[in-house]
Design a protein around this motif. Sequence first.
Motif, mmCIF file in Angstrom:
data_model
loop_
_atom_site.group_PDB
_atom_site.id
_atom_site.type_symbol
_atom_site.label_atom_id
_atom_site.label_comp_id
_atom_site.label_asym_id
_atom_site.label_seq_id
_atom_site.Cartn_x
_atom_site.Cartn_y
_atom_site.Cartn_z
ATOM 1 N N SER A 136 1.713 -4.569 4.821
ATOM 2 C CA SER A 136 1.672 -3.192 5.260
ATOM 3 C C SER A 136 2.410 -2.233 4.480
ATOM 4 O O SER A 136 3.458 -2.741 3.850
ATOM 5 N N LYS A 137 2.093 -0.996 4.639
ATOM 6 C CA LYS A 137 2.712 0.122 3.837
ATOM 7 C C LYS A 137 2.916 1.311 4.961
ATOM 8 O O LYS A 137 1.825 1.752 5.365
ATOM 9 N N THR A 138 3.788 2.063 4.882
ATOM 10 C CA THR A 138 4.134 3.384 5.799
ATOM 11 C C THR A 138 4.165 4.305 4.734
ATOM 12 O O THR A 138 5.119 4.425 4.007
ATOM 13 N N TYR A 139 3.413 5.332 5.147
ATOM 14 C CA TYR A 139 3.549 6.569 4.420
ATOM 15 C C TYR A 139 4.307 7.704 4.770
ATOM 16 O O TYR A 139 4.585 7.532 5.963
ATOM 17 N N ASN A 140 4.748 8.490 4.200
ATOM 18 C CA ASN A 140 5.593 9.646 4.603
ATOM 19 C C ASN A 140 5.138 10.416 5.931
ATOM 20 O O ASN A 140 5.911 11.042 6.597
ATOM 21 N N ASP A 141 3.706 10.311 6.231
ATOM 22 C CA ASP A 141 3.253 11.216 7.265
ATOM 23 C C ASP A 141 3.153 10.016 8.414
ATOM 24 O O ASP A 141 2.946 10.571 9.629
ATOM 25 N N ASN A 167 1.869 7.346 8.989
ATOM 26 C CA ASN A 167 0.616 6.324 8.875
ATOM 27 C C ASN A 167 0.963 5.113 8.132
ATOM 28 O O ASN A 167 1.403 4.800 7.294
ATOM 29 N N VAL A 168 0.645 4.023 9.100
ATOM 30 C CA VAL A 168 0.792 2.538 8.592
ATOM 31 C C VAL A 168 -0.586 1.846 8.138
ATOM 32 O O VAL A 168 -1.611 1.960 8.868
ATOM 33 N N VAL A 169 -0.622 1.742 7.158
ATOM 34 C CA VAL A 169 -1.788 0.876 6.656
ATOM 35 C C VAL A 169 -1.574 -0.680 6.357
ATOM 36 O O VAL A 169 -0.677 -1.045 5.640
ATOM 37 N N SER A 179 -5.809 1.160 9.444
ATOM 38 C CA SER A 179 -4.894 2.273 9.795
ATOM 39 C C SER A 179 -5.021 3.146 11.039
ATOM 40 O O SER A 179 -5.617 2.653 11.769
#
Length: 180
Positions: free
Chosen positions: A90-95, A97-99, A149
Amino acid sequence: MDLRFAYMFNRHWGAYGELGLSFYKLKRDDRNVIEDIFEGFLDIVFPGISKVKPRLLLGVTYSTSLKKWELSPRLGLGYEWILSKNSSSSKTYNDGNVVTVSKEYDANPLIINPGINIGYRLSRVSTIFADISYNQPLTSSSLNIHTTSSDNHKSFDYKSSSVGRNIILSVGIRLQTRNK
């Protein structure tokens, strides 16, 4: 590297079992640090163990001879262990959103293995031989990738073709435990 044992029921027909070991390293992009550490530790304790891919075969063989020459065709059915694994990251972006990406591998095919062994008898118990065999997968290997996502879900499914994988050529000396 192959180790084959045969038991002849009569002069021509028999059964055999074979343990084959192939040595290669799989390249994957989804490895993590824990897997790398564990695999590195195993390779220190048992050098090269992470490269070992076993194959187990059972089959029938036919043997015939003409003076000092021997001919033994065979047909076996078996299983090859290559890769079976599920992974997820998993990766969490600045906005916010978790992918999440999940991968499911299944690359352990059921195989059929035709082969032939040609030998020249050197003595009562030893034979020099040449052997050729072919591993034909009967089942496809697969890879399923699922990307999720907050606003999207994608799935990709990949399957291998059923075209053959490898031809095995061997030469060596065979030692027999009984005289024909």
